[in-house]
Motif scaffolding. Structure first.
Motif, short mmCIF file in Angstrom:
data_model
loop_
_atom_site.label_atom_id
_atom_site.label_comp_id
_atom_site.label_asym_id
_atom_site.label_seq_id
_atom_site.Cartn_x
_atom_site.Cartn_y
_atom_site.Cartn_z
N MET A 1 42.58 43.28 37.62
CA MET A 1 43.30 42.57 38.68
C MET A 1 44.13 43.54 39.49
SD MET A 1 43.84 39.62 40.05
CE MET A 1 44.81 39.37 41.55
N LEU A 2 44.85 44.42 38.82
CA LEU A 2 45.69 45.39 39.52
C LEU A 2 44.86 46.23 40.49
CD1 LEU A 2 48.40 46.86 39.93
CD2 LEU A 2 47.73 48.37 38.04
N GLU A 3 43.73 46.74 40.02
CA GLU A 3 42.93 47.65 40.84
C GLU A 3 42.28 46.94 42.03
OE1 GLU A 3 40.29 49.41 38.00
OE2 GLU A 3 41.78 50.88 37.33
N SER A 4 42.26 45.61 42.02
CA SER A 4 41.69 44.87 43.14
C SER A 4 42.69 44.64 44.27
CB SER A 4 41.17 43.51 42.66
OG SER A 4 42.24 42.61 42.39
N MET A 5 43.97 44.99 44.05
CA MET A 5 45.02 44.66 45.01
C MET A 5 45.47 45.87 45.82
SD MET A 5 47.50 41.93 43.02
CE MET A 5 47.89 43.03 41.66
N PRO A 6 45.73 45.69 47.10
CA PRO A 6 46.34 46.77 47.88
C PRO A 6 47.71 47.10 47.29
CG PRO A 6 45.51 45.01 49.30
CD PRO A 6 45.44 44.49 47.90
N GLY A 7 48.04 48.35 47.25
CA GLY A 7 49.33 48.76 46.70
C GLY A 7 49.28 49.19 45.25
N SER B 1 40.79 28.10 35.83
CA SER B 1 40.69 29.53 35.58
C SER B 1 42.05 30.20 35.69
CB SER B 1 39.74 30.17 36.60
OG SER B 1 39.68 31.57 36.44
N LEU B 2 42.22 31.27 34.91
CA LEU B 2 43.31 32.19 35.15
C LEU B 2 43.15 32.77 36.55
CD1 LEU B 2 43.06 34.15 31.78
CD2 LEU B 2 44.79 32.45 32.36
N GLU B 3 44.27 33.07 37.19
CA GLU B 3 44.19 33.60 38.55
C GLU B 3 43.41 34.91 38.59
OE1 GLU B 3 47.02 35.28 42.18
OE2 GLU B 3 47.95 34.33 40.45
N SER B 4 43.65 35.79 37.62
CA SER B 4 42.98 37.08 37.62
C SER B 4 41.47 36.93 37.44
CB SER B 4 43.54 37.97 36.50
OG SER B 4 43.46 37.32 35.24
N THR B 5 41.05 36.01 36.59
CA THR B 5 39.62 35.78 36.38
C THR B 5 38.98 35.24 37.65
OG1 THR B 5 40.07 35.30 34.05
CG2 THR B 5 37.92 34.62 34.92
N ALA B 6 39.66 34.30 38.30
CA ALA B 6 39.13 33.72 39.53
C ALA B 6 39.02 34.76 40.64
CB ALA B 6 40.01 32.55 39.98
N ALA B 7 39.98 35.69 40.67
CA ALA B 7 40.01 36.67 41.76
C ALA B 7 39.02 37.80 41.56
CB ALA B 7 41.42 37.24 41.90
N VAL B 8 38.78 38.20 40.30
CA VAL B 8 38.03 39.43 40.04
C VAL B 8 36.70 39.20 39.36
CG1 VAL B 8 38.12 41.67 38.88
CG2 VAL B 8 40.20 40.73 39.89
N ARG B 9 36.66 38.30 38.39
CA ARG B 9 35.49 38.20 37.52
C ARG B 9 34.41 37.23 37.99
NH1 ARG B 9 35.34 42.64 34.32
NH2 ARG B 9 37.27 42.94 33.15
N ILE B 10 34.78 36.09 38.54
CA ILE B 10 33.78 35.03 38.73
C ILE B 10 33.36 34.70 40.17
CG2 ILE B 10 34.37 33.94 36.54
CD1 ILE B 10 35.94 31.82 38.12
N PRO B 11 33.90 35.34 41.20
CA PRO B 11 33.45 34.97 42.55
C PRO B 11 31.93 35.04 42.72
CG PRO B 11 35.43 36.27 42.73
CD PRO B 11 35.02 36.30 41.28
N GLY B 12 31.30 36.10 42.21
CA GLY B 12 29.85 36.23 42.34
C GLY B 12 29.11 35.15 41.59
N VAL B 13 29.60 34.80 40.40
CA VAL B 13 28.96 33.75 39.60
C VAL B 13 29.07 32.40 40.32
CG1 VAL B 13 29.03 32.49 37.41
CG2 VAL B 13 29.40 34.96 37.45
N LEU B 14 30.23 32.12 40.90
CA LEU B 14 30.41 30.86 41.62
C LEU B 14 29.47 30.78 42.82
CD1 LEU B 14 34.31 30.48 41.58
CD2 LEU B 14 32.64 29.53 39.98
N ALA B 15 29.32 31.88 43.52
CA ALA B 15 28.43 31.89 44.68
C ALA B 15 26.98 31.65 44.25
CB ALA B 15 28.54 33.22 45.42
N MET B 16 26.55 32.31 43.17
CA MET B 16 25.18 32.10 42.68
C MET B 16 24.98 30.67 42.19
SD MET B 16 24.01 35.56 40.65
CE MET B 16 25.41 35.58 39.53
N PHE B 17 26.00 30.12 41.55
CA PHE B 17 25.90 28.75 41.05
C PHE B 17 25.72 27.76 42.20
CE2 PHE B 17 27.62 24.72 39.50
CZ PHE B 17 26.94 24.59 38.29
N ASN B 18 26.49 27.93 43.26
CA ASN B 18 26.36 27.04 44.42
C ASN B 18 24.98 27.14 45.06
OD1 ASN B 18 28.91 25.77 44.42
ND2 ASN B 18 29.87 27.53 45.39
#
Length: 286
Positions: free
Chosen positions: A238-244, A95-112
């Motif tokens: 991705m930007l909006e997910s980061m502090p700063g 995965s692209l880093e941005s996709t892994a950080a923002v888009r798919i965490p919930g999908v991965l959790a559901m898949f597991n």
């Protein structure tokens, strides 16, 4: 050639050592050595380059490895299909880093949760690395910037990303590449599709960036921009997910450059049962 030989070959290819591979497949080293030599004699090429106590794949070995993995994956799929069991085995995603950080965490959790018998692994990196991983069989599938035109790959568009130029907070909104001609850029390595997109925007505007500083993370890019050292391009999500994120100035790209689609890709004709299960869940979550 038999399945046991292929399993042994894969183990040696992954570990680079007969002794380590022997432990992995629960065989004695001499047995692996004999079976690998028999496999090479059977297909008529050297699959490994032997250097002292190490083995590394030959060019023919690299090609053979992708087929070997696909054969074993198909055998596992066939077994599951006739047994009626729920999907199991392994699914290696890139995965692209941005996709892994923002888009798919919930999908991965559901898949597991939904498919506990599938061992899921995830590696992040630029699109170029992910595409290479799918092509050589290291990855079952990967999220990359599309569209994908390689004849050996197929896939589906899953996310649309708005790309924004990130500049120091005191910078006015950027509307033309010539306004930032010569500016330092912070980006991933040259095989990053977002970096190529940014450079293409410069060139289309008859302008050139200054020095390109290669970074390993979006957090590092953002820190450099906040410090006033240059500019970067990244997905707004991705930007909006980061502090700063509030400490910088945002400039959307012109309409024809603004949006990029993220695709999930896999080798053509190599959609395993595990991957089909993941795609089904991904479509449900969309």
């Amino acid at each position: 050639m038999d399945l046991t030989q292929l399993e042994m070959f894969n183990a040696v290819a992954e570990t680079g050592s007969i002794s380590a591979a022997a432990i992995k497949v629960h065989r004695v080293p001499s047995n692996l050595t004999t079976r690998i030599k028999q496999l090479e004699a059977d297909i008529g090429v050297d699959l490994f380059i032997r250097e002292n106590q190490r083995l590394r794949l030959s060019p023919a070995g690299h090609s053979f490895l992708s087929y070997s993995k696909r054969i074993l994956a198909l055998v596992d799929e066939a077994r599951m299909a006739v047994s009626g069991d729920e999907p199991q085995g392994t699914l290696t995603l890139g995965s692209l880093e941005s996709t892994a950080a923002v888009r798919i965490p919930g999908v991965l959790a559901m898949f597991n949760q939904r498919f506990p018998k599938i061992q899921l692994s995830l590696a992040t990196g630029p699109s170029g690395d992910q595409i290479d991983g799918v092509l050589d069989g290291r990855l079952s599938a990967a999220f990359v910037d599309g569209p994908i035109l390689h004849p050996s790959l197929e896939g589906i568009a899953v996310y649309e990303e708005e790309m924004v130029i990130v500049a120091p907070a005191d910078r006015a909104v950027i509307t033309d590449a010539r306004e930032v001609s010569g500016a330092n850029l912070y980006a991933f390595r040259a095989n990053c599709s977002y970096r190529r997109h940014f450079e293409s925007w410069f060139h289309a505007g008859q302008s050139l960036p200054g020095k390109i500083h290669e970074m390993e993370s979006y957090h590092g890019m953002l820190a450099c921009v906040i410090a006033g050292a240059g500019i970067a391009l990244m997905p707004r999500s991705m930007l909006e997910s980061m502090p700063g994120s509030h400490q910088v100035s945002l400039s959307p790209l012109p309409a024809e450059w603004r949006y990029l689609n993220t695709w999930l890709i896999w080798r053509r004709g190599a959609k395993t049962r595990q991957l089909e299960a993941f795609i089904g869940l991904l479509e449900q979550a969309s």
